[in-house]
Design a protein around this motif. Structure first.
Motif, PDB file in Angstrom:
ATOM      1  N   ALA A 196       0.733  -1.068  -0.025  1.00  0.00           N
ATOM      2  CA  ALA A 196      -0.093  -0.034   0.043  1.00  0.00           C
ATOM      3  C   ALA A 196       0.962   1.288  -0.103  1.00  0.00           C
ATOM      4  CB  ALA A 196      -1.036  -0.080   1.086  1.00  0.00           C
ATOM      5  N   LEU A 197       1.983   1.058   0.971  1.00  0.00           N
ATOM      6  CA  LEU A 197       2.834   2.456   0.913  1.00  0.00           C
ATOM      7  C   LEU A 197       3.420   2.777  -0.528  1.00  0.00           C
ATOM      8  CD1 LEU A 197       4.178   4.634   2.414  1.00  0.00           C
ATOM      9  CD2 LEU A 197       5.791   3.018   3.285  1.00  0.00           C
ATOM     10  N   ARG A 198       3.934   1.562  -1.088  1.00  0.00           N
ATOM     11  CA  ARG A 198       4.467   1.702  -2.441  1.00  0.00           C
ATOM     12  C   ARG A 198       3.619   2.577  -3.302  1.00  0.00           C
ATOM     13  NH1 ARG A 198       5.850  -2.075  -6.989  1.00  0.00           N
ATOM     14  NH2 ARG A 198       7.857  -1.445  -7.644  1.00  0.00           N
ATOM     15  N   GLN A 199       2.284   1.747  -3.524  1.00  0.00           N
ATOM     16  CA  GLN A 199       1.321   2.682  -4.089  1.00  0.00           C
ATOM     17  C   GLN A 199       0.799   3.825  -3.826  1.00  0.00           C
ATOM     18  OE1 GLN A 199      -2.031  -0.091  -4.000  1.00  0.00           O
ATOM     19  NE2 GLN A 199      -0.916  -1.918  -5.058  1.00  0.00           N
ATOM     20  N   LEU A 200       0.659   4.141  -2.541  1.00  0.00           N
ATOM     21  CA  LEU A 200       0.564   5.493  -2.197  1.00  0.00           C
ATOM     22  C   LEU A 200       1.624   6.342  -2.539  1.00  0.00           C
ATOM     23  CD1 LEU A 200      -1.649   7.082  -0.326  1.00  0.00           C
ATOM     24  CD2 LEU A 200      -0.152   6.741   1.517  1.00  0.00           C
ATOM     25  N   SER A 201       2.702   5.995  -2.345  1.00  0.00           N
ATOM     26  CA  SER A 201       4.154   7.042  -2.801  1.00  0.00           C
ATOM     27  C   SER A 201       3.928   7.356  -4.195  1.00  0.00           C
ATOM     28  CB  SER A 201       5.314   6.395  -2.255  1.00  0.00           C
ATOM     29  OG  SER A 201       5.373   5.964  -1.064  1.00  0.00           O
ATOM     30  N   TYR A 202       3.667   6.391  -5.251  1.00  0.00           N
ATOM     31  CA  TYR A 202       3.531   6.530  -6.645  1.00  0.00           C
ATOM     32  C   TYR A 202       2.422   7.507  -6.969  1.00  0.00           C
ATOM     33  CZ  TYR A 202       3.583   5.606 -11.517  1.00  0.00           C
ATOM     34  OH  TYR A 202       3.587   5.624 -12.936  1.00  0.00           O
ATOM     35  N   PHE A 203       0.894   7.378  -6.342  1.00  0.00           N
ATOM     36  CA  PHE A 203       0.114   7.907  -6.926  1.00  0.00           C
ATOM     37  C   PHE A 203      -0.470   9.064  -6.003  1.00  0.00           C
ATOM     38  CE2 PHE A 203      -0.984   3.492  -8.320  1.00  0.00           C
ATOM     39  CZ  PHE A 203      -1.059   3.750  -9.780  1.00  0.00           C
ATOM     40  N   TRP A 204       0.218   9.465  -5.050  1.00  0.00           N
ATOM     41  CA  TRP A 204      -0.173  10.638  -4.202  1.00  0.00           C
ATOM     42  C   TRP A 204      -0.202  11.999  -5.152  1.00  0.00           C
ATOM     43  CZ3 TRP A 204      -1.575  11.069   1.029  1.00  0.00           C
ATOM     44  CH2 TRP A 204      -1.621  12.199   1.503  1.00  0.00           C
ATOM     45  N   PRO A 205       1.027  12.332  -5.695  1.00  0.00           N
ATOM     46  CA  PRO A 205       1.057  13.349  -6.480  1.00  0.00           C
ATOM     47  C   PRO A 205      -0.038  13.576  -7.359  1.00  0.00           C
ATOM     48  CG  PRO A 205       3.269  12.347  -6.445  1.00  0.00           C
ATOM     49  CD  PRO A 205       2.389  11.473  -5.765  1.00  0.00           C
ATOM     50  N   GLN A 206      -0.545  12.404  -8.105  1.00  0.00           N
ATOM     51  CA  GLN A 206      -1.886  12.425  -8.899  1.00  0.00           C
ATOM     52  C   GLN A 206      -3.017  12.713  -8.297  1.00  0.00           C
ATOM     53  OE1 GLN A 206      -1.721   8.943 -11.628  1.00  0.00           O
ATOM     54  NE2 GLN A 206      -3.936   9.174 -12.188  1.00  0.00           N
TER      55      GLN A 206
END
Length: 686
Positions: A92-102
């Motif tokens: 979840a953290l990997r996905q959150l870090s990637y998609f947070w800016p978007q």
């Protein structure tokens, strides 16, 4: 890559069934020691080989970084290193870090490693007096509420419905206020906690269809280990990842659900087919870890009811284990007068095992509460036996290890720049690093801090021998990965651990200490569900042992203490100790008086009574083997003698015989009466 036939040849029939269903919904009920990790990793490798999916489209979810690392290593050895194996939080953290800016914009807020400072500030605002222990209890309650997806406004009602005790003697409304203020303090500080990582990803996928489609396009096949420990929040995130699809394999064991206090629930495993119509369910029951004697006791523990009576059926969703190992030593039972005597004798037993050739690292002493550890630490220290307390200071946080790893990391960087691959002798290099820090070829003779330091450093040397094919740079990466997963090298010391912390581990010899009422089940367990979980905790402890198992308890806390303890209700029907047996008497050893009385009673039987008695013993033997329990659990010899003498014709007549309770009457009454009637009829026809 291992070839397809070889993959399948390495599996037993049930594991092969798991491995060959590479798509669609599959629930694997995997009992302790049945090779579940082997089954699911081979399934993934087989699926890739068969072209059922690409490595990059699979997400294998585990509950600990240690388990994720182990799975990655196994998958890599099977030729499928591209499959992602991560914990729920890591994925979840990997996905959150990637998609947070978007999705949100800007950088991901800092994750609070601990809740203490935030909760302290929240308590101050509400005027709640706190100490360090209370802060830990509040943090645990915050985590439980969040992973259970309980809104602070609903908290009082849920607490009342579940009869949950609020920490710190707070009323439910005040605790709900604390939950609200904690969130406010956290937001003002611009931080999130570990539970927010999952909550935020659930929210993003629910609200942003584009991001949800991207994630679902990336991961199309899922494997979830330890599925009995899934919380409502983790289950919701998993459902978001799936997006209504059913290519998921879950693996779990209802009998090992021991973390309900953290929000874990086995209901998703039990009800898997309801959520995934057409799902297949496979049981793994071949236990490769433990001897038949240990497996028999484990099965029997699961059958015990909350009141201590032995039932005939396993709990719903549990697996009856069948040992695949040769017969081993009998399970050993000991009771002692005091806690001190128990710790002293257990330490002496450990010393004896070590003197006979057992490695210290193959021995574990397990107990219910961390407070029990001190007595065993002192007793082992008195005998000069090294030990490691699981859950104590972490290996990679020890000063000498941090210093050594830092040096190894710098050497790794240097080697990549100036040295040819393989030009360094890894073993000698590690010895050169740890030597100045307190390591030598010979271990210090004295116990204490110097010896502990040496053992820590020696563990790095031992690991270097096992990984000598690696370069220094690769070894440094191995250490970093182990540090992230908290996977310490094996230390040459006895393990002391709580039962909870021991889950997922195993040893040749296990000593379950302090197994008495008030500890197992713990006195705080009051509801049927809480007591049932305590039984599962004991089951987990029993199934940690491979070859030897010793179970002990003390009858009182110490000299002059009037409180007397009884053995745990979960073992009272299996405990072979006679009333009045002296402390330290070898378990299962009947006194000469008891033996002579039984022998005399058998010799006084008439010819017909002897025939019935021997036939009942044969019946009991078959019944015990069928149920994988010791023969005396069915009926004692004394009870069989009384039955042979009375020759009952009805269940009422059988019920009044000593040793035949309501539970045994229901389980064995009809076959016993049928056998007695048959033998009596045959005798009368002569």
């Amino acid at each position: 890559m291992t070839t397809v036939p070889h993959l399948l040849d390495a599996l037993d029939p049930e594991q092969r069934t798991v491995a060959t269903q590479v798509t669609g919904p599959l629930a694997v009920l995997a009992g302790a020691g049945t090779g579940k990790t082997r089954a699911i990793t081979y399934r993934l490798a087989y699926g890739v080989q068969q072209g059922a999916y690409d490595q990059q489209s699979v997400l294998a979810v585990t509950f600990t970084a240690r388990a994720a690392m182990e799975m990655r290593h196994r998958l890599s050895s099977l030729g499928v290193p591209g499959i992602q194996s991560r914990t729920f939080h890591a994925a979840a953290l990997r996905q959150l870090s990637y998609f947070w800016p978007q999705a949100i914009g800007g950088d991901v807020p800092e994750i609070a490693k601990h809740k203490a400072s935030l909760l302290s500030a929240a308590c101050n605002r509400l005027g709640i007096s706190i100490d360090k222990q209370l802060i830990r209890d509040f943090a645990a309650e915050v985590e439980w509420a969040k992973v259970s997806m309980i809104d602070p406004y609903d908290y009082p009602q849920v607490i009342a419905e579940q009869h949950r005790v609020v920490p710190g003697n707070l009323d439910a409304t005040t605790m709900a206020d604390l939950l609200k203020v904690y969130e406010s303090v956290k937001t003002e500080a611009g931080r999130i906690d570990f539970e927010d990582v999952l909550l935020l990803m659930v929210g993003i996928m629910q609200e942003n269809d584009l991001i949800a489609r991207q994630i679902r396009h990336q991961y199309r096949h899922f494997v979830v280990d330890e599925f009995q420990d899934v919380s409502p929040l983790q289950y919701e995130l998993l459902n978001q990842w799936l997006g209504g699809r059913h290519d998921i394999c879950v693996v779990g064991d209802v009998a090992q659900t021991i973390y309900s206090f953290t929000g874990a629930t086995p209901k998703y495993l039990v009800n898997f087919e309801s959520d995934h119509p057409g799902a297949r369910r496979v049981e793994l029951n071949r236990n490769y870890r433990s001897t038949p004697q240990i497996v028999s006791l484990a099965n029997q523990v699961l059958r015990v009811k909350n009141n201590g009576a032995v039932g005939t059926d396993l709990p719903v969703g549990s697996v009856k284990l069948v040992s695949q190992r040769d017969s081993g030593p009998a399970v050993n039972f000991r009771s002692f007068e005091t806690d001190e005597a128990e710790a002293t004798e257990v330490a002496s037993y450990v010393k004896q095992l070590i003197s006979e050739g057992t490695k210290p690292e193959d021995i574990a002493i397990l107990f219910r509460t961390n407070a029990q550890s001190e007595a065993f630490e002192n007793a082992l220290s008195e005998l000069g036996i090294s030990y490691t307390v699981k859950g104590g200071e972490r290996f990679f946080e020890r000063p000498e290890i941090r210093q050594a790893v830092g040096t190894i990391r710098r050497l790794g960087e240097l080697s990549r720049k100036v040295l040819e691959p393989g030009s360094q002798d890894l073993i000698q290099t590690i010895k050169d690093v740890v030597g100045p820090l307190g390591w030598a070829e010979e271990a210090p003779k004295a116990a204490g801090a110097v010896r502990e330091r040496w053992e820590s450093l020696d563990a790095l040397v031992v690991l270097a021998y096992a990984k000598q094919h690696l370069t220094i740079a690769e070894f440094a990466r191995e250490l970093d990965e182990r540090a992230n997963a908290q996977l310490a090298p094996e230390l040459a010391s006895v393990t002391l651990s709580s039962l909870h912390a021991a889950k997922g581990l195993e040893w040749e010899t296990v000593i379950l200490a302090g197994i008495s009422e008030g500890l197992v089940p713990i006195s705080m367990a009051e509801t049927p569900a809480e007591i049932e979980e305590e039984k599962r905790l004991l089951y987990v402890g029993v199934t940690r042992a491979r070859t030897r198992l010793l179970i002990t308890y003390a009858r009182s806390r110490g000299a002059g203490r009037v409180q007397k303890r009884r053995v745990s209700r979960f073992l009272s029907q299996m405990w072979p100790e006679l009333p009045g047996q002296q402390s330290g008497t070898a378990p299962g050893r009947r006194t000469n008086v008891a033996k002579s009385k039984k022998t005399a009673a058998a010799e006084e039987l008439t010819e017909l009574e002897k025939i019935i008695f021997e036939a009942l013993r044969e019946w009991r033997k078959d019944e015990a083997e069928e149920r994988s329990v010791p023969a005396f659990v069915i009926f004692s010899d004394s009870t069989l003698i009384d039955i042979a003498k009375a020759q009952p014709r009805t269940l009422v007549q059988l019920r009044v015989i000593r040793g035949v309770g309501a539970t045994k009457l229901e389980a064995f009454g009809t076959p016993v009466l049928r056998l007695v009637k048959k033998l009596r009829s045959e005798w009368e026809e002569k």
